[in-house]
Write a protein that holds these residues in place. Sequence first.
Motif, short mmCIF file in Angstrom:
data_model
loop_
_atom_site.label_atom_id
_atom_site.label_comp_id
_atom_site.label_asym_id
_atom_site.label_seq_id
_atom_site.Cartn_x
_atom_site.Cartn_y
_atom_site.Cartn_z
N ARG A 234 0.80 -1.22 0.00
CA ARG A 234 0.00 0.00 0.00
C ARG A 234 0.84 1.28 0.00
O ARG A 234 0.31 2.37 -0.01
N GLY A 235 2.16 1.16 0.02
CA GLY A 235 3.00 2.34 -0.07
C GLY A 235 3.02 3.19 1.18
O GLY A 235 3.22 4.41 1.12
N GLN A 236 2.86 2.56 2.33
CA GLN A 236 2.84 3.31 3.59
C GLN A 236 4.13 4.11 3.77
O GLN A 236 5.22 3.63 3.50
N GLY A 237 3.97 5.33 4.27
CA GLY A 237 5.13 6.16 4.59
C GLY A 237 5.80 6.82 3.41
O GLY A 237 6.82 7.50 3.58
N GLN A 238 5.25 6.67 2.20
CA GLN A 238 5.87 7.23 1.00
C GLN A 238 5.11 8.46 0.51
O GLN A 238 3.90 8.59 0.74
N THR A 239 5.81 9.34 -0.19
CA THR A 239 5.20 10.49 -0.83
C THR A 239 5.56 10.48 -2.30
O THR A 239 6.74 10.39 -2.65
N ILE A 305 -2.45 2.11 -7.02
CA ILE A 305 -1.29 1.24 -6.78
C ILE A 305 -0.80 1.37 -5.34
O ILE A 305 -0.45 0.36 -4.70
N ALA A 306 -0.75 2.57 -4.81
CA ALA A 306 -0.18 2.82 -3.47
C ALA A 306 -1.18 3.62 -2.63
O ALA A 306 -0.99 4.81 -2.39
N PRO A 307 -2.25 2.98 -2.16
CA PRO A 307 -3.35 3.73 -1.52
C PRO A 307 -3.01 4.36 -0.19
O PRO A 307 -3.78 5.22 0.29
N ASP A 308 -1.90 4.00 0.43
CA ASP A 308 -1.51 4.64 1.69
C ASP A 308 -0.45 5.71 1.52
O ASP A 308 -0.04 6.35 2.50
N ALA A 309 0.03 5.90 0.30
CA ALA A 309 1.04 6.93 0.05
C ALA A 309 0.40 8.31 0.04
O ALA A 309 -0.78 8.47 -0.28
N ARG A 310 1.19 9.30 0.37
CA ARG A 310 0.76 10.69 0.26
C ARG A 310 1.04 11.16 -1.15
O ARG A 310 2.07 10.84 -1.74
N ILE A 311 0.11 11.92 -1.72
CA ILE A 311 0.26 12.44 -3.08
C ILE A 311 0.35 13.96 -3.02
O ILE A 311 -0.49 14.62 -2.41
N VAL A 312 1.38 14.51 -3.63
CA VAL A 312 1.52 15.95 -3.78
C VAL A 312 1.44 16.27 -5.26
O VAL A 312 2.22 15.75 -6.06
N TYR A 313 0.48 17.11 -5.62
CA TYR A 313 0.37 17.55 -7.01
C TYR A 313 1.04 18.91 -7.12
O TYR A 313 0.57 19.90 -6.54
N ALA A 314 2.15 18.97 -7.85
CA ALA A 314 2.88 20.21 -8.06
C ALA A 314 2.40 20.83 -9.37
O ALA A 314 2.67 20.30 -10.45
N ALA A 315 1.67 21.93 -9.26
CA ALA A 315 0.98 22.51 -10.41
C ALA A 315 1.78 23.66 -11.01
O ALA A 315 1.96 24.70 -10.38
N ALA A 316 2.24 23.47 -12.24
CA ALA A 316 2.85 24.58 -12.97
C ALA A 316 1.77 25.57 -13.37
O ALA A 316 0.62 25.17 -13.60
N PRO A 317 2.09 26.85 -13.48
CA PRO A 317 1.06 27.85 -13.81
C PRO A 317 0.57 27.76 -15.24
O PRO A 317 -0.51 28.25 -15.56
N ASP A 318 1.36 27.14 -16.12
CA ASP A 318 0.92 26.91 -17.50
C ASP A 318 1.79 25.80 -18.09
O ASP A 318 2.63 25.21 -17.39
N CYS A 319 1.60 25.52 -19.38
CA CYS A 319 2.28 24.37 -19.98
C CYS A 319 3.71 24.67 -20.40
O CYS A 319 4.37 23.80 -21.00
N THR A 338 10.94 11.13 -2.45
CA THR A 338 12.04 10.56 -3.23
C THR A 338 11.53 10.08 -4.58
O THR A 338 12.26 9.40 -5.31
N ILE A 339 10.29 10.43 -4.94
CA ILE A 339 9.66 9.94 -6.17
C ILE A 339 8.91 11.07 -6.85
O ILE A 339 8.03 11.69 -6.25
N VAL A 510 4.68 3.11 -12.59
CA VAL A 510 6.03 2.71 -12.17
C VAL A 510 6.47 3.52 -10.96
O VAL A 510 7.09 2.99 -10.03
N ALA A 511 6.15 4.81 -10.93
CA ALA A 511 6.51 5.63 -9.78
C ALA A 511 5.87 5.11 -8.50
O ALA A 511 6.52 5.00 -7.45
N SER A 512 4.58 4.75 -8.56
CA SER A 512 3.91 4.27 -7.35
C SER A 512 4.32 2.85 -6.98
O SER A 512 4.33 2.50 -5.79
N LEU A 513 4.68 2.03 -7.97
CA LEU A 513 5.25 0.72 -7.63
C LEU A 513 6.59 0.89 -6.91
O LEU A 513 6.92 0.10 -6.02
N THR A 514 7.35 1.91 -7.27
CA THR A 514 8.58 2.21 -6.55
C THR A 514 8.27 2.59 -5.11
O THR A 514 8.99 2.20 -4.17
N ALA A 515 7.19 3.34 -4.91
CA ALA A 515 6.77 3.69 -3.54
C ALA A 515 6.44 2.43 -2.75
O ALA A 515 6.81 2.31 -1.57
N VAL A 516 5.77 1.48 -3.37
CA VAL A 516 5.45 0.22 -2.69
C VAL A 516 6.74 -0.54 -2.36
O VAL A 516 6.90 -1.08 -1.25
#
Length: 604
Positions: A234-239, A305-319, A338-339, A510-516
């Motif tokens: 479940r990706g505990q402790g990962q961001t 994939i990693a339901p216990d991981a924390r997700i941070v969405y870093a939003a650029a102001p445009d493309c 780290t991901i 793949v990123a969230s599998l790395t978290a797991v």
Amino acid sequence: MHVRTLATAVAAAAAALVVFPVPAHAAPVTPGGDAGVPPSAPVTVTLTLTGADESSMTAYAAQASSPGTGNYGHHLTRVQARTRFGAPADRVERVSRWAHRAGFSVVGLDATGSRLTVTGTARQARAAFGVTLRTQVRDGVRVRTATAVPKPPAAVRADVAAVSGLTTRAAKPLVARPAVPKPMLEGPYCSAFWGEYTKAGLPSKYPANRQSNILCGYNGAQLRALYGLGPNDRGQGQTVVVVGAFHNPSALADANRAFAENGVPPLPADRFAVKSYNLPGGATGCDQDLWHVEQALDIQAVHTIAPDARIVYAAAPDCTQLEETVAAVIADNAIDTTIVSASWGIIGEPADVPYLTATNNILARAAILGIGVYAASGDTGDNSSVSGANGPSVLFPASSPWTTAVGGTSSAVGPNNQVMFQTGWASAGNRLAGGGWQRLNPAFVGGAGGGPSHHFDKPSWQSGLPGERRVVPDISALADPFTGLHIGYTSGGQYRTGPVGGTSLAAPIVASLTAVAQSRAGGVVVGHAAPVMYAKAAAGRPIVTDVRHIDAGIWTPGINASTPTGDYLLDLDAGVQTLKTGPGYDRVTGLGVPGPGYLTELVS
């Protein structure tokens, strides 16, 4: 909470038309769109400063990422990295004084000690760097272009490795959606699992277990089964940080609505955060709606994939500010990650040496910090079929030797969540004509990006591959939108659902599998993962499963916005470009897909 059934899937798909876009153009310039930048127009410039020892910095980044070296896994903190590899104080002071004299305002030095941000006007930039700035509309987006390579004056030229920000370029979200009209009158058109339905009355091209109607979109259990995840994975402790453009205020609510449909636990508000940075924005022409779909896909894939991981969405102001947002994340002391997942790219690798230098510099520092960046390889194969293309090419930043490039597969999950097959995503289309299947012209429908870089030499960890250049991808995951993930998102004020894919799906998988994997290892960090994958393979202990060619096909009533509704058959892994899946490494799937060893041996 209920699991989505076939009936609800069909009803949901009927509610909206989802579109797999026509392959993106290679940034054509709109006629008449060229104009000078007003002298008083504001500009933000990043000065990548030369470190105390640049060669030692890149050498340490390589060693920290390479099994078998003395520094493998010895990642540094930001303070340690800045002290050891940041620009010396006298250099920062010297460049800052020059910037002030040139009329710029010095915003500050980032936490890596390598990027000094200054602001000023186009007039000041022209005088300081010897360039003229113009604007052009490229692929619908108004961007700014410097007419020459910007160079600081001789007094500080040795102190500045690169000047970036004067030229801007639009990144593309690598999300793909099949064009699916309402269910046909004779019955459901989509399959809840591979082979559940095959449309009757059509000429047969493949055996029963190798042909299916388009998938309605895999649910949570099916996606997790594809990668052998157990209930405790479940990706505990990962961001996991997802870098994208714009932020849809309904993203969390949409995600939780889709999770209820897909049998996935909800994402609590305290495990989802949105970050934005003080970056210049305002570029016109960015497809904000498509970026909202991208955000939905990334968040929902990671949480599935990693339901216990924390997700941070870093939003650029445009493309046009995606790379700057990645740099801000890497320098952000407030984000313990780290991901980083990057489901976007620039087709054709820009030939802008200062831009590539600046971006690679910060990506190398990410490797020193133990941050792995997972970049989507693209959705238009070798890019030879895009408008304006001059032969095959790859995408940046996937082509950087400091990212793990993620390609894509077409994947079949059976009625009991068993994996029936996976093959490379490189599809060709056929249309029913004269009682048989006739290839479309052009035949290419969509596929994972891959091939050699035009700019970067082969890194040491790819020494076993032919050629002299960095080759992508490194690994792959589910990407074919016709076997995609069922997601929900708000578009035009309406909640919509359907199957979505692209290497935009593969990268966060793949990123969230790395978290797991890191969670399984008690929080041990892998950092830059690609060198580890190649080292394990070379040692006879592969952590990825090789993907082979499979003859199979998918019936669909539509392909993209340019094709009318009808009967179509997609040939999987058709090889109509230069890319096709084969034994061992290939340029569609890389080394393969994450296997059981990925979860247990990646950080061993």
